[in-house]
Design a protein around this motif. Structure first.
Motif, PDB file in Angstrom:
ATOM      1  N   PRO A 121       0.829  -1.216   0.000  1.00  0.00           N
ATOM      2  CA  PRO A 121       0.000   0.000   0.000  1.00  0.00           C
ATOM      3  C   PRO A 121       0.859   1.260   0.000  1.00  0.00           C
ATOM      4  CG  PRO A 121      -0.887  -1.606   1.543  1.00  0.00           C
ATOM      5  CD  PRO A 121       0.440  -2.152   1.082  1.00  0.00           C
ATOM      6  N   GLU A 132      -1.875   8.282   4.661  1.00  0.00           N
ATOM      7  CA  GLU A 132      -2.562   7.278   5.478  1.00  0.00           C
ATOM      8  C   GLU A 132      -3.950   7.778   5.866  1.00  0.00           C
ATOM      9  OE1 GLU A 132      -3.419   3.873   7.082  1.00  0.00           O
ATOM     10  OE2 GLU A 132      -1.335   4.166   6.409  1.00  0.00           O
ATOM     11  N   ASP A 134      -6.409   8.480   3.806  1.00  0.00           N
ATOM     12  CA  ASP A 134      -7.074   9.187   2.707  1.00  0.00           C
ATOM     13  C   ASP A 134      -7.060   8.282   1.481  1.00  0.00           C
ATOM     14  OD1 ASP A 134      -8.006  10.859   0.708  1.00  0.00           O
ATOM     15  OD2 ASP A 134      -6.950  12.623   1.474  1.00  0.00           O
ATOM     16  N   ASP A 135      -8.155   7.604   1.233  1.00  0.00           N
ATOM     17  CA  ASP A 135      -8.230   6.604   0.162  1.00  0.00           C
ATOM     18  C   ASP A 135      -8.264   7.201  -1.244  1.00  0.00           C
ATOM     19  OD1 ASP A 135      -8.099   4.550   1.940  1.00  0.00           O
ATOM     20  OD2 ASP A 135     -10.265   4.115   1.940  1.00  0.00           O
ATOM     21  N   ARG A 136      -8.262   8.518  -1.349  1.00  0.00           N
ATOM     22  CA  ARG A 136      -8.267   9.118  -2.680  1.00  0.00           C
ATOM     23  C   ARG A 136      -7.030   8.749  -3.484  1.00  0.00           C
ATOM     24  NH1 ARG A 136      -9.857  15.294  -1.295  1.00  0.00           N
ATOM     25  NH2 ARG A 136      -8.617  14.770   0.554  1.00  0.00           N
ATOM     26  N   HIS A 137      -5.932   8.408  -2.775  1.00  0.00           N
ATOM     27  CA  HIS A 137      -4.725   8.037  -3.518  1.00  0.00           C
ATOM     28  C   HIS A 137      -4.941   6.770  -4.341  1.00  0.00           C
ATOM     29  CE1 HIS A 137      -4.164   5.420   0.076  1.00  0.00           C
ATOM     30  NE2 HIS A 137      -3.575   4.619  -0.780  1.00  0.00           N
ATOM     31  N   LYS A 138      -5.945   5.969  -3.985  1.00  0.00           N
ATOM     32  CA  LYS A 138      -6.212   4.734  -4.717  1.00  0.00           C
ATOM     33  C   LYS A 138      -6.843   4.985  -6.084  1.00  0.00           C
ATOM     34  CE  LYS A 138      -6.870   2.062  -0.448  1.00  0.00           C
ATOM     35  NZ  LYS A 138      -7.815   1.256   0.365  1.00  0.00           N
ATOM     36  N   ARG A 139      -7.278   6.219  -6.319  1.00  0.00           N
ATOM     37  CA  ARG A 139      -7.908   6.562  -7.601  1.00  0.00           C
ATOM     38  C   ARG A 139      -6.929   7.176  -8.597  1.00  0.00           C
ATOM     39  NH1 ARG A 139     -12.129  10.105  -4.544  1.00  0.00           N
ATOM     40  NH2 ARG A 139     -12.203  11.222  -6.520  1.00  0.00           N
TER      41      ARG A 139
END
Length: 597
Positions: A121, A132, A134-139
């Motif tokens: 990750p 850490e 902030d799930d926006r990095h997954k986009r």
């Protein structure tokens, strides 16, 4: 400071006729090499650009190479065709081409989330711990990184808290970001198992014969390189990169980069599909400026020529068809190029001063007839713009004359030029500093700050004028006023705190016993500290000026110098009192370490 201009040039056979060598411009007219070189030299002198390399492309081939001015205003050594310059953000365009090759080969997909290529990750990588939670990095995707739509700031250290964070939703809009490019570099290196330098050398540099280009420092670069210059035309040295950074670490020449640009214009090594992606408008530019406060102000799309961003390059329309462009800017250096794909005509400019930005509009118009580059969006202002005239009047007629001239400009509506009035005035003040008219600059900024006391940047420039005049108490007062008016926790507050410590260290340095100073003296790799007459003196190998400079203590282990308000040196004592390492700290948060030999 006056810099003597000189020129060296190469003209290829395709630019020669039976008469005088010449190059073709966009409108079909030609300019002789003699006219080009006389004109370039005149613009450089007027804009006070110390050194420059120029390359011209006609019919998709490099037809002219020129070297002008000096590598360093201090040494007067002339720029040659093999002299290396910092590529700055031109690095991003070469990296883009590499990425598109990997897309062609199926190694990467422009729209697949970047995290899918990583072995763990993203927040588990030390450099990305800030993300850490902030799930926006997954986009995030490669397309977003290359079109500057990730939502990241340009660099995290420009943020008030110095942390990496999203400033808007990924894919929402354009905002220039080195952070996005650097993240994509991590992905490329993990997906291929190869470091950036090796990839670029195998895929771009060696096939195109780019012998003087690298993302990393190479020892031979020290032999022949251009030195950056501040606004006073003082050399400020060059920072050698020992870590490849796709966003800006490359070192190149105009000849090498023009070889690459010509190949990119032709689409060499890319599929037709990749070229279409590269040249498609991925993001429309909706804001007045690329950087600064006006980067958040929306522009009237009916006014001016629309600007967009493709993959790796900016794009603008013209009566001669599609044009791509890119800029480069860093402390003491600036680059620019524009390329008109349907005409096969381009110009490359590499400069060792940010003053190149003031010269670029006139240079590109002279050399290839480019009147289409979006200099307003880039914030480039011609060297003969009104605020430079304002500075001239301040010198010749004083403050009263300058105020009168400014009032005539105000009547014509400065705001209609998409220029913030305070930015306009600040530009005149900075020109006075650049011309080393420090007294006039101090008078100008005092008046400006009386009218606009919350313009915190003005206190920094006022202080700089007082420092140059050796009026350190007045500089301290200006820094303090700027600090008092800065927003708590802002970048401005941190910079003023830093500079207050610096100037107070010069005014009232901490007195340390000679025994303590003796422990600090010694050789630390390229850094050297000497003890003379009860004071420490410091110099660094490879700097533009290796004259030892006196150090002033601001604590038991931290020292500053008169000549560098952006730098401080820290000695690290072991438990037994020995000193085995020193660290250089910079105002932008960067630091580097040197060990005692």
């Amino acid at each position: 400071m006056v810099v003597a201009l000189q020129a060296a040039a190469v003209v290829t056979a395709s630019a020669c006729t039976e008469a005088e060598p010449r190059v073709e411009r966009l409108d079909g007219s030609v300019i002789t090499v003699r006219e080009l070189e006389v004109g370039v030299s005149a613009i450089m002198e007027a804009a006070r650009v110390p050194g420059l390399q120029v390359a011209v492309i006609n019919d998709g081939e490099v037809v002219y190479l020129g070297a002008f001015g000096v590598k360093s205003a201090e040494t007067g050594e002339p720029v040659g065709l093999a002299t290396g310059f910092k590529a700055l953000s031109f690095s991003k365009t070469m990296f883009t081409y590499l990425v598109l090759q990997l897309v062609d080969e199926g190694v990467l997909d422009l729209d697949q989330p970047l995290v899918s290529y990583l072995s763990r990750p993203l927040p588990e990588y030390e450099f990305y711990q800030d993300l850490e939670g902030d799930d926006r990095h997954k986009r995030l995707t490669a397309r977003m990184a290359l079109s500057h739509t990730t939502g990241f700031p340009n660099w995290r250290w420009f943020m008030p808290d110095g942390r990496l964070q999203f400033i808007f939703e990924p894919g929402e809009r354009f905002s220039y970001s080195g952070e996005g490019i650097y993240l994509l570099q991590l992905v490329v290196e993990e997906a291929t198992g190869e470091p950036l330098e090796d990839l670029a050398r195998a895929r771009i540099f060696e096939p195109l014969g780019m012998e003087h280009t690298s993302f990393l420092f190479r020892p031979e670069f020290e032999i022949d390189h251009a030195v950056g210059h501040d606004h006073f035309l003082n050399p400020i040295g060059i920072d050698w990169q020992d870590e490849a950074n796709a966003a800006g670490s490359a070192h190149t020449t105009a000849e090498d980069f023009a070889k690459f640009l010509a190949a990119a214009m032709r689409g060499d090594g890319l599929s037709d599909a990749a070229m279409r992606e590269m040249l498609s408008a991925q993001a429309t530019i909706e804001h007045v400026r690329m950087f600064g406060p006006l980067s958040r102000e929306r522009i009237d799309q009916r006014a001016g020529r629309p600007v967009s961003w493709g993959l790796g390059w900016g794009q603008v329309g013209s009566k001669h068809g599609r044009a791509i462009f890119h800029t480069g800017n860093d402390r003491g250096n600036a680059n620019y190029h524009s390329a008109f794909l349907d005409r096969g005509i381009a110009v490359v400019l590499l400069g060792n001063s940010q003053r190149l930005e003031n010269a670029a509009p006139a240079l590109t118009e002279l050399v290839i007839g480019d009147v289409y580059s979006p200099y307003g969006f880039l914030g480039y202002e011609r060297y003969d713009a009104p605020h430079f005239r304002l500075a001239e009047i301040m010198i010749s007629e004083g403050l009263e004359g300058a105020i009168g001239y400014y009032e005539t400009l105000s009547d014509r509506g400065i705001g209609s030029w998409h220029v913030d009035e305070l930015d306009f005035l600040d530009g005149a003040g900075q020109e006075l500093l650049g011309l080393e008219r420090f007294r006039e600059a101090a008078d100008f900024y005092r008046h400006l700050l009386q009218e606009h006391p919350d313009r915190t940047g003005g206190y920094d420039r006022l202080a700089a004028a007082h420092v140059a005049l050796e009026e350190l108490e007045a500089a301290e007062a200006a820094y303090q006023e700027g600090l008092d008016r800065s927003e708590p926790g802002s970048l401005s507050e941190g910079r003023f705190e830093w500079k207050l410590e610096w100037v107070r260290g010069l005014l009232a340095p901490l007195s340390l016993p000679e025994e303590a100073l003796r422990r600090y003296a010694g050789d630390y790799g390229p850094r050297h500290v000497e003890l003379r007459d009860g004071s420490l003196y410091y110099y660094r190998e490879g700097a533009a000026d290796v004259t030892p400079r006196q150090l002033y203590a601001i604590s038991d282990e931290v020292f500053v110098m008169k000549e560098a308000d952006f730098f401080r040196l820290r000695f690290h004592s072991e438990s037994d009192g020995t000193v085995r390492r020193i660290t250089g700290h910079y105002i932008d948060g960067q630091q580097d370490e040197s060990l005692r030999e």
